[in-house]
Design an enzyme around this catalytic site. Sequence first.
Site, PDB file in Angstrom:
ATOM      1  N   LYS A 149       0.860  -1.188   0.000  1.00 12.55           N
ATOM      2  CA  LYS A 149       0.000   0.000   0.000  1.00 12.55           C
ATOM      3  C   LYS A 149       0.891   1.231   0.000  1.00 12.55           C
ATOM      4  O   LYS A 149       2.015   1.213   0.505  1.00 12.55           O
ATOM      5  CB  LYS A 149      -0.946  -0.005   1.202  1.00 12.55           C
TER       6      LYS A 149
ATOM      7  N   ASP B   7      -3.685  -0.929   9.621  1.00 12.11           N
ATOM      8  CA  ASP B   7      -3.626  -0.857   8.157  1.00 12.11           C
ATOM      9  C   ASP B   7      -4.318  -2.051   7.509  1.00 12.11           C
ATOM     10  O   ASP B   7      -4.535  -2.057   6.294  1.00 12.11           O
ATOM     11  CB  ASP B   7      -2.170  -0.813   7.676  1.00 12.11           C
TER      12      ASP B   7
END
Length: 285
Positions: A10, A136
């Site tokens: 990411k 996350d």
Amino acid sequence: MEIIEKAPAKINLGLDVLYKRDDGYHELEMIMASVDLSDRLIFTPTNTNDIIIKTDNGFLPVDRKNNIYQAIDVMKKTYGFTQGVEVNLKKNLPVAAGLGGGSSDAAAAFRGVNRLFDIGASLEEMAKLSVPIGTDIPYCLYGQTALVTGVGDCVKPLSHPMPQCWVVLVKPKISVSTPRVFSKIQVDSLSHPDIHAIYQAIENQDYQEMIQHLGNSLESYTMDVFPIVKYVKEKMLEFGADTAVMSGSGPTVLALCKKRSRAIHVANALKGFCDEVYLVRTLNR
């Protein structure tokens, strides 16, 4: 029978720290996206009740300290299956880099076990289970360009992916502790990127507008403590990147380039300063 899952990196196009909450965490507002640099996980059922993790990376724990283990363990406890799982992890993402490697692996574990045992859990259900393991992970479960708020637990996918471009990722030879960064920052002294402007630019598929607003509230602290991060960003811009910004709490810095030739130039130039340089594409989701 085996199940294969990819765990893509990411990146943070925007990361704003709004304030410190009463629970001790920080309220965040982020725009996150994924790129085509991925770990690869293979899930196989076993005849025991054990969770077995095997990996080609000698630095990673393979016991309860591993996010993959914790993800499978919480799925076992929540959905009541007793069969064991063996996970083979091919590690391609750098560790402690601000690219969500451990979180993406955990998200892949949630998805992989869900498929392997035909549990039928929704992304929303798994995201809720994942928050205590890592903030996350909810984003990594979705894996598409999204507005992420709260402590990372509120994920709102955008109606369009970020405009496709080339991404140069550079990780200096240091590791940054995210909890330490958050324990040291003073919110009042931070810069605050315009997350709404990034959001609108992506929804309008306006690359030029998007790159004007990329920013990360944590950059100033990490760059003060680790000057190499600032140096890498400056060099990226000097070598012709359209824009550059630190991802997460660092130390990885990402550069965006619309043209492949420009991205290749930036990546090759940075290889003289850092060993871990990756030239990747954005994922079209």
